[in-house]
Design a protein around this motif. Structure first.
Motif, PDB file in Angstrom:
ATOM      1  N   ARG A 142       2.614 -23.945 -24.149  1.00 38.80           N
ATOM      2  CA  ARG A 142       1.860 -24.314 -22.957  1.00 38.80           C
ATOM      3  C   ARG A 142       0.929 -25.505 -23.252  1.00 38.80           C
ATOM      4  N   GLN A 145       3.019 -28.641 -23.424  1.00 41.46           N
ATOM      5  CA  GLN A 145       3.408 -29.067 -22.078  1.00 41.46           C
ATOM      6  C   GLN A 145       2.262 -29.787 -21.381  1.00 41.46           C
ATOM      7  N   ASP A 151       8.988 -30.097 -22.816  1.00 46.18           N
ATOM      8  CA  ASP A 151       9.656 -29.991 -21.514  1.00 46.18           C
ATOM      9  C   ASP A 151       8.830 -29.107 -20.571  1.00 46.18           C
ATOM     10  N   PRO A 152       8.317 -29.671 -19.488  1.00 44.43           N
ATOM     11  CA  PRO A 152       7.467 -28.888 -18.585  1.00 44.43           C
ATOM     12  C   PRO A 152       8.226 -27.868 -17.751  1.00 44.43           C
ATOM     13  N   SER A 153       9.557 -27.944 -17.733  1.00 48.46           N
ATOM     14  CA  SER A 153      10.345 -27.013 -16.916  1.00 48.46           C
ATOM     15  C   SER A 153      10.579 -25.676 -17.614  1.00 48.46           C
ATOM     16  N   LEU A 154      10.240 -25.590 -18.900  1.00 48.69           N
ATOM     17  CA  LEU A 154      10.483 -24.351 -19.643  1.00 48.69           C
ATOM     18  C   LEU A 154       9.425 -23.304 -19.330  1.00 48.69           C
ATOM     19  N   ASP A 155       9.859 -22.064 -19.199  1.00 49.11           N
ATOM     20  CA  ASP A 155       8.927 -20.956 -19.052  1.00 49.11           C
ATOM     21  C   ASP A 155       8.392 -20.631 -20.450  1.00 49.11           C
ATOM     22  N   THR A 159      10.675 -18.776 -23.354  1.00 48.65           N
ATOM     23  CA  THR A 159      11.058 -19.666 -24.446  1.00 48.65           C
ATOM     24  C   THR A 159      10.582 -19.114 -25.787  1.00 48.65           C
TER      25      THR A 159
END
Length: 211
Positions: A142, A145, A151-155, A159
């Motif tokens: 986090r 990000q 990658d900002p799209s990853l949870d 992850t």
């Protein structure tokens, strides 16, 4: 949570610690099923009756040994402030520390996993162990990000669970099942896979640090 018996005196604390150490050594050497309370007492140099002053059963002793292992694995794998600020280097350090912590405690961790099939206490203990690593990995992702380095799209949580599972499984295959690999090569591969999965590379992290 496993309830611990009180040990109010210095002598009592020493005796209790001796029993815990003796139990841990016996479990590691012979496995849970093969260990008898008399074996533990002999190692700790105490009487059979003294054992029950501190532990209600072999299961109770193993529970406390397992709790200690969980705490030690987490403490041993903390990267800390002394590590480089570079994100890639910190992932590398975390992977190396985790593998070494697993190497020290893998036999007991596997025993806890076996015990978890028949006792919810140990299942919860395993979840606690994994949760501290998942939480730490999610918080780290986090932050990256937020800094625009991952990658900002990853949870973050999913992850961390998936990548942490990769490292944990490799540790098992390498250290428990005998897969041959040099430690540095293993750490390098794990780190590259982790970094690439989140969109971080050594070059991009170094550029961010102004190197």
């Amino acid at each position: 949570m496993i309830v611990k018996s009180p040990a109010p005196t210095s002598r009592g604390r020493r005796t209790r610690a001796a029993l815990l150490q003796a139990g841990r050594e016996a479990f590691e050497e012979h496995g849970y099923d093969a260990v008898r309370i008399d074996d533990v007492c002999k190692r700790a140099r105490v009487s059979h009756g003294t054992f029950y002053t501190y532990f209600a059963s072999k299961e109770a002793l193993f529970g406390e040994v397992a709790e200690a292992v969980v705490g030690e694995m987490f403490a041993a794998s903390v990267v800390g402030a002394a590590a480089p600020d570079d994100p890639y280097a910190r992932i590398e350090a975390a992977n190396r520390l985790y593998l070494r912590a697993w190497a020290t405690n893998s036999r007991l961790v596997r025993m806890v996993e076996q015990a978890a099939t028949g006792d919810d206490r140990f299942g919860r203990l395993l979840l606690e162990l994994r949760e501290v690593f998942v939480r730490r990995g999610a918080e780290g992702l986090r932050r990256l990000q937020e800094q625009g380095l991952a990658d900002p799209s990853l949870d973050p949580r999913l992850t961390a669970i998936m990548l942490g599972g990769m490292v944990e499984h490799f540790a098992h295959v390498w250290l428990d099942l005998g897969e041959r690999a040099d430690e540095q090569v293993a750490v390098d591969h794990l780190t590259r896979l982790w970094a690439q999965a989140i969109g971080l590379t050594p070059a991009s992290s170094s550029a961010e640090e102004g190197v």
